[in-house]
Enzyme design. Structure first.
Site, PDB file in Angstrom:
ATOM      1  N   CYS A   1      -1.433   2.113   8.592  1.00 63.30           N
ATOM      2  CA  CYS A   1      -0.836   1.372   8.070  1.00 63.30           C
ATOM      3  C   CYS A   1      -1.116  -0.147   7.863  1.00 63.30           C
ATOM      4  O   CYS A   1      -1.381  -0.882   8.830  1.00 63.30           O
ATOM      5  CB  CYS A   1       0.685   1.408   9.058  1.00 63.30           C
ATOM      6  SG  CYS A   1       1.642   0.095   8.752  1.00 63.30           S
TER       7      CYS A   1
ATOM      8  N   CYS B   1       3.029   8.228   1.524  1.00 63.75           N
ATOM      9  CA  CYS B   1       3.520   7.525   2.500  1.00 63.75           C
ATOM     10  C   CYS B   1       3.683   5.971   1.841  1.00 63.75           C
ATOM     11  O   CYS B   1       2.735   5.569   1.442  1.00 63.75           O
ATOM     12  CB  CYS B   1       2.538   7.437   3.603  1.00 63.75           C
ATOM     13  SG  CYS B   1       2.778   6.229   4.919  1.00 63.75           S
TER      14      CYS B   1
ATOM     15  N   CYS C   1      -0.771  -2.387  15.137  1.00 61.57           N
ATOM     16  CA  CYS C   1      -0.863  -2.117  13.592  1.00 61.57           C
ATOM     17  C   CYS C   1      -1.139  -3.393  12.802  1.00 61.57           C
ATOM     18  O   CYS C   1      -1.018  -4.571  12.773  1.00 61.57           O
ATOM     19  CB  CYS C   1       0.823  -2.243  13.396  1.00 61.57           C
ATOM     20  SG  CYS C   1       1.249  -1.973  11.725  1.00 61.57           S
TER      21      CYS C   1
ATOM     22  N   CYS D   1       5.202  -7.306   7.862  1.00 58.55           N
ATOM     23  CA  CYS D   1       6.292  -6.774   8.751  1.00 58.55           C
ATOM     24  C   CYS D   1       6.381  -7.664   9.775  1.00 58.55           C
ATOM     25  O   CYS D   1       5.671  -8.565  10.335  1.00 58.55           O
ATOM     26  CB  CYS D   1       5.794  -5.591   9.564  1.00 58.55           C
ATOM     27  SG  CYS D   1       6.954  -4.763  10.494  1.00 58.55           S
TER      28      CYS D   1
ATOM     29  N   CYS E   1       3.971  -4.931  16.212  1.00 64.05           N
ATOM     30  CA  CYS E   1       3.594  -3.718  16.763  1.00 64.05           C
ATOM     31  C   CYS E   1       1.936  -4.094  17.287  1.00 64.05           C
ATOM     32  O   CYS E   1       1.371  -4.296  15.916  1.00 64.05           O
ATOM     33  CB  CYS E   1       3.695  -2.557  16.309  1.00 64.05           C
ATOM     34  SG  CYS E   1       5.419  -2.097  15.981  1.00 64.05           S
TER      35      CYS E   1
ATOM     36  N   GLU F   1       0.877  -1.338   0.240  1.00 60.48           N
ATOM     37  CA  GLU F   1      -0.021   0.080   0.070  1.00 60.48           C
ATOM     38  C   GLU F   1       0.795   1.263   0.125  1.00 60.48           C
ATOM     39  O   GLU F   1       1.949   1.299   0.572  1.00 60.48           O
ATOM     40  CB  GLU F   1      -0.827  -0.001   1.279  1.00 60.48           C
ATOM     41  CG  GLU F   1      -1.669  -1.049   1.747  1.00 60.48           C
ATOM     42  CD  GLU F   1      -2.170  -0.791   2.985  1.00 60.48           C
ATOM     43  OE1 GLU F   1      -2.983  -1.837   3.503  1.00 60.48           O
ATOM     44  OE2 GLU F   1      -1.970   0.088   3.529  1.00 60.48           O
TER      45      GLU F   1
HETATM   46  S1  SF4 Z   1       4.268  -0.319  13.157  1.00 60.48           S
HETATM   47 FE1  SF4 Z   1       3.501  -2.009  11.894  1.00 60.48          FE
HETATM   48  S2  SF4 Z   1       4.571  -1.784   9.836  1.00 60.48           S
HETATM   49 FE2  SF4 Z   1       5.900  -0.386  11.623  1.00 60.48          FE
HETATM   50  S3  SF4 Z   1       7.102  -1.881  12.708  1.00 60.48           S
HETATM   51 FE3  SF4 Z   1       5.332  -2.025  13.847  1.00 60.48          FE
HETATM   52  S4  SF4 Z   1       4.366  -3.723  12.874  1.00 60.48           S
HETATM   53 FE4  SF4 Z   1       5.871  -3.027  11.553  1.00 60.48          FE
END
Ligand code: SF4
Length: 371
Positions: free
Chosen positions: A355, A127, A141, A134, A138, A106
């Site tokens: 995100c 962005c 996210c 990933c 986190c 994206e």
């Molecule tokens: S915010 Fe999302 S994309 Fe960014 S490092 Fe953490 S898990 Fe990965």
């Protein structure tokens, strides 16, 4: 109606070839000379790639046909397809791209924002993503929900900008690496892409208009500090103590606040540059006055700026955004601590702009449609 999810099988020869858009100009000059062609041919190719923005070697009509064939044998020339575009009422637009191997990523185009990262006005900001999925998980996210798939190649990073400019008809003048993925975990490809984005022969976007955001990879922050490029750095802090940060960001168990802030200190000393702390405000997790005061002390000590971002709800995750009063109280504590701070009322809240959200939603729709 969504197309079926497609896993594209690429032939081995295509996979092994370097993409022509992953090369720097001097590297291309070297290659061209090895083909016994004059060095200026490299400039011609670069102009076709980044000024005229063609989609194949065949379209580079001022190159001899034989040379074009040779280029096609030697290099891959991939592109990314727009799978979906969502626009929102405030004209933020979200682009879902399908890569050559069928994976989805994206980008978000944010037409005008106040000066978030130090430039006078962040206009036409994009962005962009640096990885498929990933690995950093986190907890708030969407990108981390399904784990890591692969790093993006330099050309796949640059192509997001080119494709969005083509589709929107707008010239992008600000880049933020805050889309899917942890940029510093894809360090070499990212640096290659940034050099192309920054170079006068490439996209020509000034280093000070490029901001990279990291969840806190302390060793790579130091590595970045030793790079000559003067790009801006934002740290996704999201907690002012290890206790709070550990709840949300597994990376904090590897590089705790002490290690992270020591790396930030190093970065500031090397670069003589102001850092930005990103802080997503999540109700009853990190929005207390105590966290605001501690964040204020950290930011003041490092001379950093703070961007507060009220949490964007992610379907399937239990977190929520604090009330407007709570957000304002947090902001005023920071300001009373003499910290430059902004509260970013997130654009694109209505288009799954956080995100990884659109990709995840699309993947789930495709899976439901095909099950
Ligand atoms: S915010 Fe999302 S994309 Fe960014 S490092 Fe953490 S898990 Fe990965």
């Amino acid at each position: 109606m969504l197309e079926r999810a497609s896993i594209v099988v690429l032939d081995v020869a295509t996979i092994l070839k370097i993409d022509v858009k992953a090369l720097q100009l001097p590297e291309l000059e070297d290659k061209v000379q090895k083909f016994a062609e004059p060095a200026y041919r490299a400039r011609q190719i670069i102009d076709w790639l980044y000024k005229k923005r063609v989609g194949s070697f065949d379209e580079m009509t001022d190159l001899p046909r034989e040379f074009r064939n040779r280029l096609g044998q030697e290099f891959a020339f991939s592109s990314i397809d727009i799978a979906r575009v969502l626009g929102s009422r405030d004209t933020t637009r979200k682009f879902l791209f399908r890569l050559a191997d069928g994976n989805l990523i994206e980008s978000v185009l944010i037409p005008a924002s106040p000066a978030l990262y130090g430039s006078r006005s962040d206009r036409r900001t994009i962005c962009i993503s640096t990885q498929v999925g990933c690995a950093y998980g986190c907890k708030f996210c969407a990108s981390g929900l399904e784990g890591f798939c692969r790093n993006l190649q330099p050309n796949e990073i640059v192509d997001q900008i080119i494709a969005v400019e083509r589709e929107s008809g707008e010239k992008i003048d600000n880049i933020v690496f805050m889309g899917m993925g942890e940029p510093l975990a894809n360090f070499d490809n990212l640096m290659r892409a940034i050099r192309i984005i920054n170079a006068p022969w490439g996209l020509g976007i000034g280093a000070r208009h490029i901001t990279l955001s990291t969840s806190g990879l302390a060793p790579q922050i130091r590595q970045l500090a030793d790079e000559p490029l003067q790009i801006r750095l934002a740290i996704s802090l999201h907690g002012a103590t290890d206790e709070v940060r550990n709840q949300m960001m597994p990376i904090n168990r590897r590089y705790n606040l002490e290690k992270l802030l020591a790396a930030c200190d190093y970065y500031i000393r090397r670069k003589k540059q102001r850092l930005t702390f990103e802080y997503i405000l999540i109700a009853n997790v990190n929005d207390s006055p105590d966290q605001a005061r501690r964040l204020g002390r950290i930011a003041r000590r490092l001379g950093a700026k703070v961007n507060l971002i009220p949490y964007n709800t992610v379907h399937g995750l239990p977190w929520s955004r604090p009330s407007t009063e709570q957000q304002d109280q947090f902001l005023s504590i920071l300001r009373r601590s003499d910290v430059p701070a902004t509260l970013r009322r997130e654009k694109g809240h209505d288009i799954e702009a956080a995100c990884g959200q659109l990709r995840l939603q699309t993947k789930r729709e495709v899976e439901t449609a095909t099950s």
